[in-house]
Design an enzyme around this catalytic site. Structure first.
Site, mmCIF file in Angstrom:
data_model
loop_
_atom_site.group_PDB
_atom_site.id
_atom_site.type_symbol
_atom_site.label_atom_id
_atom_site.label_comp_id
_atom_site.label_asym_id
_atom_site.label_seq_id
_atom_site.Cartn_x
_atom_site.Cartn_y
_atom_site.Cartn_z
ATOM 1 N N ARG A 234 4.102 8.546 -10.849
ATOM 2 C CA ARG A 234 4.736 7.068 -10.777
ATOM 3 C C ARG A 234 4.866 6.783 -9.227
ATOM 4 N NH1 ARG A 234 2.446 6.120 -14.362
ATOM 5 N NH2 ARG A 234 2.892 5.488 -16.661
ATOM 6 N N GLU A 263 3.386 -2.701 -8.312
ATOM 7 C CA GLU A 263 1.936 -2.951 -8.758
ATOM 8 C C GLU A 263 1.489 -4.274 -9.207
ATOM 9 O OE1 GLU A 263 1.097 1.696 -9.277
ATOM 10 O OE2 GLU A 263 1.058 0.462 -11.275
ATOM 11 N N HIS A 285 -4.421 2.037 -9.208
ATOM 12 C CA HIS A 285 -4.067 2.514 -10.366
ATOM 13 C C HIS A 285 -5.128 2.576 -11.440
ATOM 14 C CE1 HIS A 285 -0.036 3.191 -13.084
ATOM 15 N NE2 HIS A 285 -1.065 3.909 -13.376
#
Length: 358
Positions: A234, A263, A285
């Protein structure tokens, strides 16, 4: 029963959600802000989401809410204490992306480790055309065999990375962020020892009070100057300004990130200024998003429920006041499902041979 999807777009346009309509009314939103979620969940019995923050600000008006389903493994976007205080259950999807994220870990490593950005540009700039030698090895790289790979968080993904690293001949060590996790076959070390000894450090841990800001300036200074750092856990585990400073100062050789503190990436992210692809690679991601993870979405080796059907089964059983399945598809209790529930569950998942349904 009313089921509300708050950010369906985040799991792709090619996933068929029509089976949820067998359970009741289904309302789907592509994306939802906290403010929008507050209004959209008012009369929901079940909400399904990926990255929407779930707390009093987003579901405070949802007086009928019984269950929160997360279409991902990470659950740091859930205020679990708040859910517990209201008696709202939550479930996530564990294991579906293990192979995908492990693969992406090595993709990023090799991009940095073997200086592929440099060699790709060398050829595409046509410097290799008519060169005097058959080869060009300006940027040397090392074999992984014999190197030490340090893993922060040896869960499902961390363990898979460890197994692959071992196959390449690496010595694998790991740090347990909770202090409780001991895994057979790999050496557990303290955090400082991992940083000092490792040639590669990869993060595969969840975000919690033990990991937030764990990789800061002091941590990067303890690493070898030749080491590569990878974060597939993370974003907030890393203090991004400290990472940027470490890269610019040459305190570590390179970094690969698939997650960021915010993000999508914000304009004020300090890593934006690092344009040297030999030092830094950031992917948006995507580690979880292999074709197989999307198409199969298998939750675990011992349960063949596809992800969407698995959530349906959870919703179905919850609606009948029987929460029998954990996030890994294993029974929460040793009770057997009544025949009527087994039959209905099989009709959804289509796998009567699965021990969880048969």
């Amino acid at each position: 029963m009313k089921i509300v999807f708050l950010d369906a777009k985040t799991i792709g346009d090619d996933i068929d959600l029509s089976a949820f309509e067998k359970l009741g009314e289904v309302v789907t939103y592509n994306f939802s802000t906290t403010e929008e979620a507050l209004e959209r969940t008012v009369d929901a019995d079940v909400i399904v989401l990926n990255k929407v923050e779930i707390n009093e600000h987003s579901i405070g008006k949802a007086k009928k809410l019984k269950l929160v389903c997360v279409t991902a493994t990470g659950t740091n976007n859930l205020d679990k204490e708040y859910l517990k205080s209201r008696g709202i259950e939550w479930r996530n999807v564990a294991g579906y992306s293990t192979e995908s994220v492990a693969q992406h870990t090595f993709a990023m490593l090799f991009y940095l480790w073997e200086k592929l950005a440099y060699y790709d540009q060398y050829v595409k700039s046509e410097k290799y055309v008519g060169d005097v030698m058959f080869t060009h090895f300006e940027k040397r790289f090392h074999e992984l065999s014999g190197k030490t790979w340090g893993i922060i968080g040896l869960g499902n993904i961390g363990r898979r990375v460890a197994d692959i690293a071992k196959a390449f001949g690496c010595r694998v060590i790991y740090y347990s962020t909770s202090g409780k996790n001991s895994q057979q076959g790999y050496e557990r070390v303290e955090f400082d020892a991992l940083l000092e000894q490792s040639d590669i450090v990869s993060v595969h841990a969840p975000l919690d009070k033990n990991t937030r800001g764990l990789m800061n300036r002091e941590a990067f200074r303890e690493m070898k100057s030749s080491a590569v750092f990878l974060n597939l856990g993370r974003g907030p585990i890393v203090v991004e300004q400290d990472l940027a400073d470490a890269l610019e100062a040459g305190e570590i050789a390179g970094a690969g990130l698939d997650v960021l503190s915010a993000e999508p990436m914000r304009k004020d992210n300090p890593l934006r200024k690092i344009k040297d692809s030999e030092k830094l690679i950031i992917t948006p991601h995507i580690g979880w998003a292999s074709t197989h993870a999307f198409d199969g979405n298998y939750l675990s080796a011992d349960c063949g429920f596809p992800k969407s059907d698995y959530i349906i089964i959870i919703c179905l059983l919850y609606n009948r006041k029987k929460l029998f399945y954990s996030s890994q598809g294993r029974p929460l209790r040793n009770e057997k499902l009544p025949y009527a529930d087994r039959k209905r569950a099989v009709s959804f998942c289509g796998k009567p041979e699965c021990c969880k349904c048969a």
